[in-house]
Structure formats: C-alpha cells, structure tokens
Write a protein that holds these residues in place. Structure first.
Motif, mmCIF file in Angstrom:
data_model
loop_
_atom_site.group_PDB
_atom_site.id
_atom_site.type_symbol
_atom_site.label_atom_id
_atom_site.label_comp_id
_atom_site.label_asym_id
_atom_site.label_seq_id
_atom_site.Cartn_x
_atom_site.Cartn_y
_atom_site.Cartn_z
ATOM 1 N N ARG A 132 50.049 101.730 17.216
ATOM 2 C CA ARG A 132 50.082 103.156 17.505
ATOM 3 C C ARG A 132 49.948 103.912 16.200
ATOM 4 O O ARG A 132 50.644 103.634 15.226
ATOM 5 N N HIS A 133 49.027 104.872 16.190
ATOM 6 C CA HIS A 133 48.765 105.593 14.953
ATOM 7 C C HIS A 133 49.912 106.516 14.559
ATOM 8 O O HIS A 133 49.995 106.953 13.414
ATOM 9 N N ASP A 134 50.815 106.834 15.521
ATOM 10 C CA ASP A 134 51.908 107.751 15.206
ATOM 11 C C ASP A 134 53.216 107.020 14.922
ATOM 12 O O ASP A 134 54.258 107.641 14.762
ATOM 13 N N GLU A 135 53.190 105.684 14.845
ATOM 14 C CA GLU A 135 54.392 104.908 14.596
ATOM 15 C C GLU A 135 54.096 103.768 13.617
ATOM 16 O O GLU A 135 52.982 103.260 13.555
ATOM 17 N N CYS A 136 55.123 103.372 12.860
ATOM 18 C CA CYS A 136 55.005 102.193 12.010
ATOM 19 C C CYS A 136 55.296 100.951 12.846
ATOM 20 O O CYS A 136 56.090 100.995 13.777
ATOM 21 N N SER A 137 54.656 99.853 12.513
ATOM 22 C CA SER A 137 54.876 98.604 13.241
ATOM 23 C C SER A 137 54.850 97.441 12.263
ATOM 24 O O SER A 137 54.217 97.511 11.209
ATOM 25 N N LYS A 138 55.541 96.352 12.651
ATOM 26 C CA LYS A 138 55.687 95.197 11.776
ATOM 27 C C LYS A 138 55.138 93.962 12.477
ATOM 28 O O LYS A 138 55.425 93.719 13.651
ATOM 29 N N HIS A 139 54.348 93.177 11.742
ATOM 30 C CA HIS A 139 53.702 91.994 12.304
ATOM 31 C C HIS A 139 53.862 90.834 11.330
ATOM 32 O O HIS A 139 53.703 90.997 10.115
ATOM 33 N N THR A 140 54.171 89.664 11.893
ATOM 34 C CA THR A 140 54.380 88.469 11.075
ATOM 35 C C THR A 140 53.532 87.328 11.610
ATOM 36 O O THR A 140 53.402 87.158 12.828
ATOM 37 N N GLY A 141 52.932 86.549 10.710
ATOM 38 C CA GLY A 141 52.125 85.412 11.124
ATOM 39 C C GLY A 141 51.743 84.557 9.937
ATOM 40 O O GLY A 141 52.295 84.709 8.837
ATOM 41 N N GLN A 142 50.780 83.670 10.178
ATOM 42 C CA GLN A 142 50.293 82.763 9.149
ATOM 43 C C GLN A 142 48.910 83.190 8.696
ATOM 44 O O GLN A 142 48.073 83.591 9.506
ATOM 45 N N ALA A 143 48.669 83.080 7.397
ATOM 46 C CA ALA A 143 47.351 83.343 6.826
ATOM 47 C C ALA A 143 47.133 82.371 5.680
ATOM 48 O O ALA A 143 47.937 82.342 4.731
ATOM 49 N N ALA A 144 46.087 81.561 5.780
ATOM 50 C CA ALA A 144 45.789 80.565 4.750
ATOM 51 C C ALA A 144 46.995 79.666 4.479
ATOM 52 O O ALA A 144 47.283 79.317 3.329
ATOM 53 N N GLY A 145 47.719 79.328 5.538
ATOM 54 C CA GLY A 145 48.858 78.441 5.410
ATOM 55 C C GLY A 145 50.099 79.072 4.827
ATOM 56 O O GLY A 145 51.041 78.361 4.458
ATOM 57 N N ARG A 146 50.143 80.387 4.768
ATOM 58 C CA ARG A 146 51.281 81.072 4.167
ATOM 59 C C ARG A 146 51.852 82.107 5.128
ATOM 60 O O ARG A 146 51.148 82.682 5.959
ATOM 61 N N GLN A 147 53.149 82.347 4.995
ATOM 62 C CA GLN A 147 53.829 83.330 5.824
ATOM 63 C C GLN A 147 53.487 84.730 5.321
ATOM 64 O O GLN A 147 53.678 85.042 4.139
ATOM 65 N N VAL A 148 52.982 85.577 6.220
ATOM 66 C CA VAL A 148 52.586 86.931 5.842
ATOM 67 C C VAL A 148 53.232 87.927 6.799
ATOM 68 O O VAL A 148 53.144 87.775 8.019
ATOM 69 N N THR A 149 53.881 88.921 6.246
ATOM 70 C CA THR A 149 54.444 90.022 7.024
ATOM 71 C C THR A 149 53.710 91.299 6.645
ATOM 72 O O THR A 149 53.570 91.614 5.460
ATOM 73 N N ILE A 150 53.245 92.018 7.666
ATOM 74 C CA ILE A 150 52.477 93.242 7.431
ATOM 75 C C ILE A 150 53.146 94.404 8.155
ATOM 76 O O ILE A 150 53.421 94.325 9.356
ATOM 77 N N VAL A 151 53.404 95.457 7.426
ATOM 78 C CA VAL A 151 53.884 96.704 8.016
ATOM 79 C C VAL A 151 52.719 97.675 8.031
ATOM 80 O O VAL A 151 52.164 98.013 6.982
#
Length: 326
Positions: free
Chosen positions: A39-58
C-alpha cells in the motif's frame, strides 16, 4: 579485496507512488507478481531469502509527496523508523528514469534533516526504475551523463552509488543483478565501518521497542500465554510504537504551502515531453528532446518554430552521420 558478506541484510526502500517499490521488493526476494502487495500510504515489512542470505525489506510510504498532511507524515515516518530499527544497512531510493527528480531530491533533504547528513552520503543508494526504454546500445551511465544532470547530481549526493534491478534481453539475469546489489550493500557496510546505520533517533526508537517487548512478555507470562515466539513479540512491539516526537514542521517547512502552479505546469510539460521522446528510436531521441526543449523555454510561436527547426536539423545531421558509418 571484497567486503565480507553480511549474514542478514536490512534494507529500506523509499520512493514516490509508482516509482517501482513493489517491483523492487519482489525482485530482491524472488516473489511472484501477485506477492508483496504494497500500500502506497503505509509502510510494510517483508522478509525472505536472496542469494542464500536473509534479507528484510521495509517499504516506505510516499511521506515526502506534496499531498501528505503533517499528521500522516509523522505517523508514516514513525512506522518507518520502528519497522527498520535498530537501523538498516542501506536506504534504496527508487527513482524513475523517465521523470524529473525534484521529489526525490526533497526526500534526500528530509532524510538528512531527520537522520543526519551521513545517512545520504554513506548509506543511501539510488535504485533506477523504468529503464526498459533504454536501447541495448545505450548504457545507463551514458544516458545519465548526457541527458540527466539532475539525476547525476542525485547520485553524487548518495556517494556515487546507484543500481538497477531491471534487465534487458542479452544482459544480466535477475539473480545476477540482485547478487550485485547485495555485494554493493556489503561494500557500503565495509566503507562505513559500522554494523549498520544508526543515529540517536534510531537508538531511542530501539529502546522503546525493547521496553515494549519486555512488557509484552511479562503480560503473556501473567496470562499463561506462550511468550517464546520472540519474532512475534518483536512484530507486536514494532507495530505498537505510536507517533514519535518528530518536528514535522522543521522537516517540511513548506508542507502546508500549495504546490506552485507554474512548477506543477512545467512538471506536467516535462512528463508529457519525456513520455513522447522515450517512444522515439535512440537515433533521433536526443535531437527531438533538444528541439522540444528549445521550443518549451523560448516560448510562443517563435519558440515553436525555432525548436522544430533545431530538432529537425539535428535529426538530419544524426541520420547522415549514421549513414556514413554503414
């Protein structure tokens, strides 16, 4: 010598609505098109794997847009800080390649006021989007240096760091560009000499979150509820942090002022102009843009005639040069 790889990476994705934040999150985490709906009017948090590493994106909301009121700005910035605490490794500023960068420059200004000048120079990277219109022979760097001095200046302010996750036929695969991004994040951390970005505001926010975590655990234990889910406790603590004490008026001194009609009009002309020019082949794109700009800034019937002449002459010269090289 390359920088050592981080076991966990925290990123904050910034950008206006429509700047490609959702696509950036999906590409990094390898999600499907219908995943990571943001949602463009709210912040959101996503966690997953990328290139074998743990990545968290806000993924941040468009808190620097002209239509955002002060109360919403305070709430959105507070949420951004809470979700990305104790501090991200890199801020990714999504910038559409085919639009003016005045909004992004404003976002950088606010970041400096909010978190200190070091956040932009040391921990921010420009993430270019809408690059699919570039010809295969036309490199991103060449385009920036030739046509977009505003974007070149934005990259300079961000420590000369930029990247794009968008690929074209015959170029790098999505996995490769994501790996390149993570390598650049490692380099940022190495050059900064810190585990991640931090400042007093982030430290105060983290202290509030940890205090709230302890309260939640005590309450759960008193109620006989399982308190071993530390990740769940953390998420609940982050979401329960209210509006932080942020001086929005100081961050946005002109936030209550309407957008200048002249500025809005010129921005509209720019978007219409660049949208048309992008559809032209590379051979005539630059010449057409030159002629159109002459007509735009000279103004009137004379400006239109002069611009058309400049554009057509430059186009013909370019065509003849190309024919001679064949």
């Amino acid at each position: 010598m390359s920088a050592p790889s981080l076991s966990e990476i925290r990123l904050v994705v910034l950008g206006r609505s429509g700047a490609g934040k959702s696509a950036t999150v999906r590409t990094i985490l390898g999600l499907q098109q219908d995943s990571a709906a943001l949602r463009h009017d709210e912040c959101s948090k996503h966690t997953g794997q990328a290139a074998g590493r743990q990545v968290t994106i806000v993924s941040s909301s468009d808190w620097f847009g002209s239509g955002c009121i002060p109360e919403d700005r305070r709430r959105q910035l507070s949420s951004l800080l809470a979700l990305s605490s104790p501090g991200p490794h890199v801020f990714l500023l999504c910038v559409p390649l085919n639009q003016p960068a005045d909004g992004e420059a404003k976002a950088v200004d606010v970041l400096e006021k909010l978190l200190g000048p070091a956040v932009v120079q040391n921990n921010t990277m420009v993430m270019f989007t809408n690059t699919e219109e570039l010809d295969q022979e036309e490199g991103l760097e060449d385009y920036l240096l030739t046509w977009r001095k505003d974007l070149t200046e934005l990259v300079r302010r961000c420590g000369d760091r930029y990247h794009t996750l968008e690929t074209q036929p015959g170029r790098a695969e999505p996995e490769e560009v994501v790996q390149e991004l993570l390598d650049k994040v490692d380099e940022v951390v190495k050059e900064s000499g810190a585990e991640h970005f931090s400042c007093q505001l982030y430290q105060d926010t983290e202290e509030q979150i940890q205090t709230r975590q302890r309260e939640i655990i005590r309450q759960r234990q008193a109620d006989g509820v399982d308190s071993e889910d530390l990740e769940g406790v953390r998420r609940e603590a982050e979401s329960s942090i209210g509006d932080l004490d942020l001086d929005i008026n100081a961050l946005f001194p002109c936030s209550d002022m309407p957008v200048s009609p002249a500025r809005s009009f010129l921005r509209g002309l720019w978007e219409m102009l660049t949208g048309w020019v992008w559809k032209l082949p590379k051979l005539v794109r630059g010449e057409a843009l030159l002629g159109a700009l002459v007509g735009l800034f000279v103004g009137g019937p004379v400006g239109g005639a002069v611009g058309a002449t400049v554009g057509s002459v430059a186009t013909e010269v370019g065509r003849r040069k190309t024919q001679k090289t064949k």
